[in-house]
Design a protein around this motif. Structure first.
Motif: not given
Length: 305
Positions: A146-149, A192-194, A202-206
């Motif tokens: 994921x980091x590579x992507x 993976x995003x986190x 803990x993003x309010x958006x997510x």
């Protein structure tokens, strides 16, 4: 419930990539399901998609898949209910989210349809014959991959924010889609995003996206899968255990599935999932029996779990 085989909840499993060994592989799942006491088993191989992918069945193998299912249903139908499905990928373009790819088999004889989000289509830099190239980016990968992507396709924070928004909004669009019955492993890749962007934890958006997804799934009478594939090895459920109570508050119907790619994992994590759902306020899960989705009480005293 009475502690008999009826207490096994429906499991769906995904066949190995590209249909694999066909007859031997599919029959092994049926035999293991019977041995484990299941009363119903759904076959839901990853469907063909119009892009090269090692994780999806080749189009020319689809008829073999259906024929083998019919053979197994005839041979084992007196011992277990067998259902035919496909896991259909919901794919969107980046950065333009206006076009989606999902309806590959609208008239195929399936007992139910599972929708999932694994991929995005990302425009490559440069052009080929006057057109921008599109690369299919699989987000269901290891953390290192994921980091590579991220470095290759989404190098800036704006790119990554757009990707996360698209991944989350695709779930909402899937919950509204009339051609899907079950939504598979919601937000499986969100961790993976986190890991890649700790500021998103803990993003309010997510959280807002997740709540909207549950509300849309409930409003449109979708069955949300609680996926137990990695419950034993990694202690993870999809969706995450932390949102089970929110899922219940939103009125979502749920089913517990092992997503087993191997016959010996067909019952992985089932009891843990049912216990967690019970703690979140659920008292029943959905099962497909006699070709109908029906609520079945959670019985944690059942010795067969």
């Amino acid at each position: 419930m009475d502690g008999t085989q009826r207490d096994r909840n429906l499991t769906n499993y995904h066949t190995h990539c590209d249909y694999c060994d066909g007859r031997a592989a599919m029959e092994a799942f049926v035999q293991n399901a019977i041995a484990e006491g299941f009363t119903a088993l759904g076959f839901s191989s990853h469907s063909p998609i119009p892009y090269p992918s090692p994780c999806n069945m080749n189009r020319e193998r689809l008829d073999d898949y259906v024929q083998e299912f019919r053979r197994l249903k005839q041979q084992y139908g007196s011992q277990i209910e067998l259902y035919l499905s496909l896991e259909l990928d919901y794919i969107s373009f980046l950065p333009n989210r206006g076009k989606f790819l999902f309806d590959y088999f609208p008239d195929y004889p399936l007992d139910y349809r599972i929708g999932s989000v694994h991929y995005v289509l990302c425009p490559e830099a440069g052009e080929h014959r006057g057109k921008r190239e599109l690369t299919l980016v699989d987000l269901d990968v290891s953390g290192a991959r994921f980091d590579c992507l991220m470095c290759k396709y989404f190098p800036t924070r704006d790119d990554q924010d757009s990707l996360l928004d698209t991944y989350l909004s695709n779930h909402i669009a899937l919950a509204r889609h009339p051609g899907v019955d079950i939504i598979a492993h919601p937000f499986k890749m969100i961790q993976l995003f986190y890991y890649s962007r700790p500021d998103l934890v803990g993003s309010g958006r997510s959280r807002s996206y997740i709540e909207q997804f549950f509300l849309e799934a409930a409003r449109n009478q979708k069955v949300v899968e609680v996926n137990t594939k990695n419950a034993c090895e990694q202690g993870e459920f999809y969706p995450d255990l932390s949102v089970f109570s929110l899922m219940k508050e939103c009125g979502c119907r749920v089913t517990v599935n092992s997503d087993a790619h191997f016959p010996n994992r067909i019952n992985n994590g089932r009891r843990k999932a049912l216990e967690a759902l019970y703690d979140a306020g659920y008292r029943e899960v959905m099962e497909l029996h006699h070709n109908r989705w029906s609520p079945v009480s959670i019985n944690l005293q059942c010795p067969a779990l």
